[in-house]
Design a protein around this motif. Structure first.
Motif, PDB file in Angstrom:
ATOM      1  N   THR A 194     -61.455   4.658  36.606  1.00 12.39           N
ATOM      2  CA  THR A 194     -60.339   3.873  37.125  1.00 12.39           C
ATOM      3  C   THR A 194     -60.521   3.596  38.605  1.00 12.39           C
ATOM      4  O   THR A 194     -60.283   2.486  39.083  1.00 12.39           O
ATOM      5  CB  THR A 194     -59.015   4.627  36.898  1.00 12.39           C
ATOM      6  OG1 THR A 194     -58.798   4.784  35.497  1.00 12.39           O
ATOM      7  CG2 THR A 194     -57.842   3.878  37.509  1.00 12.39           C
ATOM      8  N   VAL A 195     -60.961   4.609  39.340  1.00 15.79           N
ATOM      9  CA  VAL A 195     -61.127   4.443  40.782  1.00 15.79           C
ATOM     10  C   VAL A 195     -62.170   3.374  41.084  1.00 15.79           C
ATOM     11  O   VAL A 195     -61.951   2.486  41.917  1.00 15.79           O
ATOM     12  CB  VAL A 195     -61.521   5.784  41.439  1.00 15.79           C
ATOM     13  CG1 VAL A 195     -61.815   5.583  42.920  1.00 15.79           C
ATOM     14  CG2 VAL A 195     -60.415   6.819  41.248  1.00 15.79           C
ATOM     15  N   ARG A 196     -63.326   3.429  40.394  1.00 12.53           N
ATOM     16  CA  ARG A 196     -64.367   2.425  40.648  1.00 12.53           C
ATOM     17  C   ARG A 196     -63.867   1.016  40.329  1.00 12.53           C
ATOM     18  O   ARG A 196     -64.101   0.072  41.093  1.00 12.53           O
ATOM     19  CB  ARG A 196     -65.605   2.736  39.804  1.00 12.53           C
ATOM     20  CG  ARG A 196     -66.806   1.845  40.134  1.00 12.53           C
ATOM     21  CD  ARG A 196     -67.945   2.004  39.148  1.00 12.53           C
ATOM     22  NE  ARG A 196     -67.590   1.557  37.814  1.00 12.53           N
ATOM     23  CZ  ARG A 196     -67.569   2.327  36.738  1.00 12.53           C
ATOM     24  NH1 ARG A 196     -67.915   3.594  36.823  1.00 12.53           N
ATOM     25  NH2 ARG A 196     -67.209   1.845  35.560  1.00 12.53           N
ATOM     26  N   ASP A 197     -63.163   0.874  39.229  1.00 14.24           N
ATOM     27  CA  ASP A 197     -62.659  -0.448  38.849  1.00 14.24           C
ATOM     28  C   ASP A 197     -61.654  -0.965  39.860  1.00 14.24           C
ATOM     29  O   ASP A 197     -61.670  -2.147  40.232  1.00 14.24           O
ATOM     30  CB  ASP A 197     -62.018  -0.379  37.462  1.00 14.24           C
ATOM     31  CG  ASP A 197     -63.046  -0.221  36.350  1.00 14.24           C
ATOM     32  OD1 ASP A 197     -64.247  -0.409  36.629  1.00 14.24           O
ATOM     33  OD2 ASP A 197     -62.647   0.112  35.220  1.00 14.24           O
ATOM     34  N   LEU A 198     -60.761  -0.109  40.313  1.00 14.96           N
ATOM     35  CA  LEU A 198     -59.742  -0.550  41.256  1.00 14.96           C
ATOM     36  C   LEU A 198     -60.312  -0.828  42.642  1.00 14.96           C
ATOM     37  O   LEU A 198     -59.744  -1.596  43.406  1.00 14.96           O
ATOM     38  CB  LEU A 198     -58.620   0.485  41.330  1.00 14.96           C
ATOM     39  CG  LEU A 198     -57.816   0.635  40.025  1.00 14.96           C
ATOM     40  CD1 LEU A 198     -56.830   1.773  40.135  1.00 14.96           C
ATOM     41  CD2 LEU A 198     -57.100  -0.665  39.697  1.00 14.96           C
ATOM     42  N   LEU A 199     -61.428  -0.217  42.955  1.00 11.25           N
ATOM     43  CA  LEU A 199     -62.111  -0.520  44.210  1.00 11.25           C
ATOM     44  C   LEU A 199     -62.905  -1.823  44.118  1.00 11.25           C
ATOM     45  O   LEU A 199     -63.394  -2.325  45.125  1.00 11.25           O
ATOM     46  CB  LEU A 199     -63.065   0.621  44.580  1.00 11.25           C
ATOM     47  CG  LEU A 199     -62.428   1.937  45.026  1.00 11.25           C
ATOM     48  CD1 LEU A 199     -63.491   3.015  45.133  1.00 11.25           C
ATOM     49  CD2 LEU A 199     -61.701   1.778  46.339  1.00 11.25           C
ATOM     50  N   GLY A 200     -63.064  -2.339  42.909  1.00 14.69           N
ATOM     51  CA  GLY A 200     -63.825  -3.570  42.734  1.00 14.69           C
ATOM     52  C   GLY A 200     -65.314  -3.385  42.879  1.00 14.69           C
ATOM     53  O   GLY A 200     -66.041  -4.324  43.204  1.00 14.69           O
ATOM     54  N   ILE A 201     -65.809  -2.169  42.617  1.00 10.31           N
ATOM     55  CA  ILE A 201     -67.241  -1.897  42.737  1.00 10.31           C
ATOM     56  C   ILE A 201     -67.923  -2.270  41.433  1.00 10.31           C
ATOM     57  O   ILE A 201     -67.603  -1.733  40.365  1.00 10.31           O
ATOM     58  CB  ILE A 201     -67.494  -0.419  43.090  1.00 10.31           C
ATOM     59  CG1 ILE A 201     -66.903  -0.094  44.464  1.00 10.31           C
ATOM     60  CG2 ILE A 201     -68.992  -0.110  43.070  1.00 10.31           C
ATOM     61  CD1 ILE A 201     -67.037   1.363  44.873  1.00 10.31           C
TER      62      ILE A 201
END
Length: 549
Positions: A194-201
């Motif tokens: 979730t964190v990677r997706d929300l960071l747009g990475i």
């Protein structure tokens, strides 16, 4: 410093997201550095699924540092299970076999021995290795306010401020919402992060390479396995895996098209080839996707990715989880140094510089392992369908080196600003082969040498830098405060050093600097520590004095 005008309910220095082996190990390592840690996990408990199976020799060295290696070994399989066997069915004889180096028997290159164990047996040991709070059933729910992001307007969650992050958390049971301010967030929340997706990475790599299913079952298979143990039996129609020393099995294979009407016991029985006399009692069925990618960035400001969130690696060969454990071993001392003031924030740039190339090499090897394993299975299915006679042994389309992974495991070499080459020059280019050749060249893991019975050079590392030298007195005039440092006597003639030579080893066990012939000046050690830790100016003193051992 963080902007304290933002109202929060709690504060911590590091927020770890995800309670898999990587997140739990990060929590334990950071706590040993005295860092205030909070771990959150969206599931209500540790995973009940076996999942990752192999703890390699390098990971066991990390567990040795944490003092849990004996406990992990006690609940794992014995070394005789450190082998892969290839069969037409489980009941058929081997047509090929390969040892897992560093698992099946001790290796001279390490004081540790890897093990075969199920992830659900490993994680409780890691949870017990630290006392920092761990909130289960609590989910990180969104992201706003991070510079350089697009497409996140209206979401709530992480808000990066100067010097920190505010995370918005939701209790999945009660719905209660909590805001936690953290200096850093360490995302260890898996391949579907979730964190990677929300960071747009974004990620790069093959992506999803197989739809697979794991069936956990009970059956009496001793007749075919007790005298020929293995960690994995690869058969033509799937792999059969012993789960625990006391019993239990799993089948892993391609997901059928119609899962709703699949006879799972029959499917497993077909792979076993044991006939109707053996009852297959299915306990659980889990569908999953074998992913293969590396994140394009491992860091966004005060948020850092580790483990599967940074690189999803196919399970064949047991490289993925272990690469994640090495990630946090590399990262946690750097975060601690920045938080305690004896390292500059730029030190964190070396994390991606050092670990991302390793992730790409590991991914390439794991993808090759998976493809070749699928080829073996397909060949056996074709032979069976055509009625062709099956020879006793067939030549596998790979050599033993695919399972002799010490080069990937122990031979990792870092090239970054946190490593000084001999004489201050950049580290030498490295051969990326799979063979491991011990060396004290800067950037490499310090080789294992016995200093005393049951005491290795690896046992001198911990929450400090270590100076290894045959002549500690020659280095006593070096001013090293405020960095945490210990000086350890190295037997003369060891590690290709002169009588007054020295190795400066980072807390993660990698050589940071080397002086083969002795200190080139009274400030050599201080200058090296300043460069390695990206300290632009003298940091504030810390209570970690230099100690000679």
């Amino acid at each position: 410093m963080a902007d304290h005008s933002v109202p929060v309910d709690d504060e911590t220095e590091v927020l770890v997201v995800g309670a898999g082996p990587v997140g739990l190990t990060a929590r334990a390592l950071l706590e040993r550095w005295g860092v205030r840690v909070l771990l959150v996990e969206k599931h209500r408990r540790l995973s009940p699924f076996p999942r990752s199976r192999l703890v390699n020799v390098r990971s066991m060295e990390i567990f040795r540092l944490l003092g849990i290696d004996a406990e992990v070994t006690a609940t794992a399989f014995g070394p005789e299970f450190g082998r892969i066997r290839f069969r037409e069915t489980l009941a058929a004889p081997d047509f090929a076999s390969a040892a897992l180096v560093g698992i099946d028997a001790p290796v001279a290159e390490s004081p540790a021995l890897g093990v075969m164990t199920s992830q659900d047996r490993l994680e409780p040991h890691l949870l017990a290795a630290a006392s920092a709070p761990a909130w289960f059933g609590v989910e990180l729910t969104g992201l706003t306010g991070l510079s350089g992001l697009t497409g996140t307007t209206g979401l709530t969650g992480l808000t990066e401020e100067e010097g920190g992050v505010v995370a918005h958390l939701v209790d999945r049971g009660s719905g209660a919402r909590t805001r936690v301010r953290a200096r850093y967030v360490l995302a260890a929340d898996g391949a579907n992060s979730t964190v990677r997706d929300l960071l747009g990475i974004a990620t790069a790599g093959p992506g999803a390479i197989a739809d697979l299913t794991t069936v956990v079952f009970d059956a009496d298979l001793d007749r075919w396995c007790a005298r020929h143990p293995a960690g994995v039996y690869v058969a033509a129609h799937g792999s059969v895996i012993p789960l625990y020393p006391e019993g239990g099995w799993a089948w892993a294979g391609a997901t059928p098209e119609d899962t709703g009407h699949t006879d799972w016991a029959g499917l497993v029985g077909h792979t076993l080839g044991t006939g109707p006399d053996v009852r297959v009692d299915v306990r659980r069925v889990q569908h999953w996707v074998m992913q293969a990618f590396v994140a394009e960035r491992f860091r966004h400001g005060h948020v850092l990715l580790a483990g599967d969130a940074a690189h999803a690696v196919p399970v064949v060969g047991g490289l993925g989880m272990n690469a994640g454990l090495a990630d946090v071993h590399n990262l946690c001392w750097k975060v601690a140094g920045v938080l305690r003031g004896w390292a500059g924030p730029a030190l964190l740039d070396s994390y991606e510089r050092e670990r991302r190339p390793v992730a790409h090499r590991t991914l390439a090897q794991a993808v090759a392992n998976a493809e070749l394993m699928f080829q073996v299975q397909a060949r056996r299915r074709e032979q069976s369908a055509s009625g062709a006679a099956s020879p006793e042994r067939i030549e596998l389309p790979w050599s033993e080196r695919y399972f002799a992974q010490l080069g990937l495991v122990l031979g990792v070499a870092y090239d970054s600003d946190a490593v000084l080459g001999d004489g201050g020059a950049p580290p030498e280019p490295e051969d990326e082969g799979t063979e491991y050749v011990p060396t004290t060249r800067p950037g490499h893991r310090m080789p294992h040498l016995w200093l005393a019975p049951e005491r290795s050079t690896l046992d001198t590392f911990g929450e400090w830098f270590t100076l290894l030298t045959p002549d500690p007195a020659a280095w006593q005039g070096q001013v090293t405060a405020p960095w945490p440092l210990r000086v350890e006597r190295l037997p003369g003639g060891s590690a290709d050093l002169g009588p007054q030579g020295a190795l400066l080893v980072r807390p993660d066990g990698h050589v940071g600097a080397r002086w083969p012939d002795g200190p080139p000046g009274g400030a050599a050690l201080r200058e090296a520590l300043t460069a390695i830790t990206a300290t632009a100016r003298s940091p504030m003193p810390v209570t970690a004095p230099t100690r000679c051992a």
